[in-house]
Design a protein around this motif. Structure first.
Motif, PDB file in Angstrom:
ATOM      1  N   ALA A 206      23.980  11.416  29.584  1.00 28.15           N
ATOM      2  CA  ALA A 206      24.530  12.119  29.035  1.00 28.15           C
ATOM      3  C   ALA A 206      24.079  12.778  27.578  1.00 28.15           C
ATOM      4  O   ALA A 206      24.874  13.678  27.240  1.00 28.15           O
ATOM      5  CB  ALA A 206      26.300  11.377  28.706  1.00 28.15           C
ATOM      6  N   LEU A 207      22.980  11.754  27.324  1.00 33.84           N
ATOM      7  CA  LEU A 207      22.442  12.004  25.673  1.00 33.84           C
ATOM      8  C   LEU A 207      20.999  12.134  26.371  1.00 33.84           C
ATOM      9  O   LEU A 207      20.459  12.985  24.739  1.00 33.84           O
ATOM     10  CB  LEU A 207      21.703  10.771  24.975  1.00 33.84           C
ATOM     11  N   LYS A 208      20.573  12.783  26.999  1.00 28.04           N
ATOM     12  CA  LYS A 208      19.324  13.282  27.338  1.00 28.04           C
ATOM     13  C   LYS A 208      19.005  15.014  26.563  1.00 28.04           C
ATOM     14  O   LYS A 208      18.586  14.754  25.967  1.00 28.04           O
ATOM     15  CB  LYS A 208      19.379  13.420  29.149  1.00 28.04           C
TER      16      LYS A 208
ATOM     17  N   GLY B 260      38.237  12.765  27.418  1.00 30.09           N
ATOM     18  CA  GLY B 260      38.618  11.491  28.327  1.00 30.09           C
ATOM     19  C   GLY B 260      40.076  10.601  28.189  1.00 30.09           C
ATOM     20  O   GLY B 260      40.686  11.685  28.036  1.00 30.09           O
ATOM     21  N   ALA B 261      40.038   9.589  27.772  1.00 24.16           N
ATOM     22  CA  ALA B 261      41.506   9.059  28.100  1.00 24.16           C
ATOM     23  C   ALA B 261      41.719   9.604  25.960  1.00 24.16           C
ATOM     24  O   ALA B 261      41.400   9.962  25.297  1.00 24.16           O
ATOM     25  CB  ALA B 261      41.004   7.481  27.448  1.00 24.16           C
ATOM     26  N   GLY B 262      43.166  10.268  26.741  1.00 28.33           N
ATOM     27  CA  GLY B 262      43.984  10.819  25.198  1.00 28.33           C
ATOM     28  C   GLY B 262      43.638  12.180  25.353  1.00 28.33           C
ATOM     29  O   GLY B 262      44.462  12.922  24.288  1.00 28.33           O
TER      30      GLY B 262
ATOM     31  N   PHE C 213      33.289  19.807  26.704  1.00 31.36           N
ATOM     32  CA  PHE C 213      32.645  18.848  26.615  1.00 31.36           C
ATOM     33  C   PHE C 213      31.862  18.354  27.987  1.00 31.36           C
ATOM     34  O   PHE C 213      32.659  17.848  28.779  1.00 31.36           O
ATOM     35  CB  PHE C 213      31.783  18.341  25.470  1.00 31.36           C
ATOM     36  N   THR C 214      30.854  18.623  28.053  1.00 35.74           N
ATOM     37  CA  THR C 214      29.967  17.933  29.449  1.00 35.74           C
ATOM     38  C   THR C 214      28.897  17.027  29.509  1.00 35.74           C
ATOM     39  O   THR C 214      28.386  15.942  30.131  1.00 35.74           O
ATOM     40  CB  THR C 214      29.228  19.349  30.837  1.00 35.74           C
TER      41      THR C 214
ATOM     42  N   ASP D 227      27.023  19.434  24.117  1.00 39.56           N
ATOM     43  CA  ASP D 227      28.423  20.400  23.380  1.00 39.56           C
ATOM     44  C   ASP D 227      28.840  19.361  22.221  1.00 39.56           C
ATOM     45  O   ASP D 227      29.134  20.487  21.073  1.00 39.56           O
ATOM     46  CB  ASP D 227      29.040  20.413  24.985  1.00 39.56           C
ATOM     47  N   THR D 228      28.715  17.749  22.462  1.00 41.11           N
ATOM     48  CA  THR D 228      30.329  17.821  21.708  1.00 41.11           C
ATOM     49  C   THR D 228      29.539  17.429  19.650  1.00 41.11           C
ATOM     50  O   THR D 228      29.575  17.933  19.257  1.00 41.11           O
ATOM     51  CB  THR D 228      29.749  16.334  21.117  1.00 41.11           C
TER      52      THR D 228
END
Length: 491
Positions: free
Chosen positions: A273-275, A387-389, A406-407, A411-412
């Motif tokens: 997810a961080l690459k 995710g949650a919430g 976000f994927t 993106d974030t």
């Protein structure tokens, strides 16, 4: 032929069972216990041993049945009541566990082990003051009760009483040299107090093979582990170890391995997810995915776990490397995430991963706990929650709900880079905001605060643009939110 008294025979069988258990022969002990109970179903000693053996084997239902059978014979037996409490605790039935612990202590108020078990339950339920009382009771009855002292020391750390926590942990280490659980806990307390040299050294116990509560296990790689040796012209392989926030926070040291330790090449093994985001980190030659099991191990001279890197920079002029940003977002990627609205743009995140052991303390129960902030004028709010919430934003149509789309963290980062401020709980998003050099206000929990936030500080050496809003132990989150609103209005 005269038969020997039954009592003598029973005693020999008890001794035989005890010897089998001491030699680790549980299966044989079980057979002997069951055989005896077939002939003497009301033998309390054997019922108790059967219950304890079943509980230790994880067979909670069987253990409970044996304890209940034994208690019909001895209803006020404190040992049986305590044991039944343990079975309920193991099954997650905390109300029933507490009921039986209290009954055991009523039958025998100087039962140190039961006080300790009760303290563990209360600690887990975040009933900290009551847990501390029970730990102190256990220690009063049995001053050399090292296990209770260790539990009390971790509780004190969670309560923010760091000096007393360290003092108790040092006593445990003296009494039980080589206790890696305690060494790891001591390291985190020392780090939170700013004693970085001792803290990082002791924090290495987090992966010690003889630590029963180790966070993870170091992989066995055919490469030497880096302990600070000269890296000039060498290749260093660095492997991520814990959460995404940890990787975002400590990846800064990858660049420093090149610039300050003069490594010839730096390779990172991290999270998928961080690459894309990590492509913006300078001086990293290759980023591989930890989850890729088919990937061949790259050639390297040394390797190191990511969170062991900081200790090798403590003597530098900038041990924390406060030169941010060290991660960035490309303009073309930002263009894919336009921020609507006018005025000051503020992103929010209110929940972390539910798998985090302290999530019940660090996360907000619902987005509505931040609702009072939304009345601040000339402000456009953006949800970064993934995710949650994330669905809670549907009740607030004036918020721009980008987080759910976000994927990955690239993106974030693209959205955060366009904001004026990020407000959130202690989760990976606030680390990303810090790494991007974005002003960020972090809501810290009252209990079990993470070691990276130094005690009695509203700032942090890790991120110069970050401001900490800590919840007091007698406060609700609403009080913290009110302080944040006041700070927004004063800007």
């Amino acid at each position: 032929m005269r038969h020997k008294p039954r009592m003598g025979n029973d005693l020999r069988q008890q001794q035989a069972v005890t010897q089998l258990l001491q030699r680790g022969k549980q299966d044989e002990a079980w057979r002997k216990i069951r055989s005896h109970l077939t002939l003497a179903p009301n033998d309390g000693w054997f019922l108790h041993e059967a219950a304890r053996l079943a509980r230790r084997a994880g067979d909670i239902d069987t253990a409970q049945r044996y304890y209940q059978r034994a208690l019909t014979l001895s209803p006020q037996d404190a040992g049986l009541l305590n044991g039944l409490g343990l079975t309920h605790y193991d099954a997650g039935r905390f109300a029933e566990a507490e009921q039986h612990y209290r009954a055991a202590l009523q039958a025998h108020d100087r039962y140190a082990a039961c006080h300790n078990n009760y303290a563990i339950l209360l600690h887990k339920q975040h009933r900290y003051s009551a847990a501390l009382h029970q730990y102190r009771q256990a220690m009063r009855i049995q001053p050399d009760y090292t296990e209770a002292r260790y539990g009390m020391s971790t509780l004190l750390a969670h309560m923010g009483q760091l000096q007393e926590a360290e003092s108790q942990m040092q006593r445990v280490m003296h009494e039980r040299n080589g206790d890696r659980r305690c060494q790891n806990a001591l390291g985190m307390v020392q780090l939170q107090q700013g004693n970085f040299a001792a803290g990082w050294r002791n924090y290495q116990a987090r992966y010690a093979t003889d630590n029963p509560e180790r966070f993870f296990t170091l992989p066995e790689l055919p490469i030497r582990y880096w302990q600070g040796e000269d890296l000039v012209g060498m290749t260093l392989l660095v492997r991520t170890e814990q959460g995404l926030g940890d990787e975002i926070q400590f990846c800064r040291f990858l660049s420093r391995v090149k610039s300050e330790k003069h490594a010839g090449k730096v390779i990172m093994i991290g999270n998928a997810a961080l690459k894309p985001l990590m492509a913006s980190l300078k001086d990293v030659d290759s980023y591989l995915i930890r989850e890729d099991k088919h990937q061949a191990l790259p050639q390297a001279d040394y390797w190191c776990s990511l969170l062991d890197l900081p200790q090798h920079f403590l003597n530098s002029p900038q041990p924390f490397n406060a030169d941010v940003p060290y991660l960035s977002s490309a303009p073309e990627h930002q263009a894919k995430w336009p921020i609507a609205g006018t005025g000051k743009k503020i992103g929010i995140v209110w929940k972390g991963s539910s798998a985090h052991k302290n999530d019940s303390q660090r996360s907000l129960s619902h987005l509505s706990e931040l609702a009072t902030l939304f009345s601040v004028p000339d402000t456009h709010w953006v949800s970064l929650q993934k995710g949650a919430g994330e669905e809670e934003v549907n009740h607030f149509p004036h918020l721009q709900p980008l987080g759910a789309q976000f994927t990955d963290y690239q993106d974030t980062a693209a959205v955060i880079s366009q904001l004026d401020l990020v407000i959130g709980v202690d989760t990976s998003v606030i680390h990303l905001a810090g790494a991007l050099g974005k002003p960020c206000w972090v809501m810290l929990p009252a209990w079990a605060r993470d070691w990276r936030w130094l005690e009695n500080r509203e700032d942090t050496p890790w991120y110069p643009q970050m401001r900490l809003f800590a919840r007091g132990q007698d406060e609700e989150w609403s009080t913290v939110v009110a302080r944040i609103k006041q700070a927004l209005q004063q800007q």
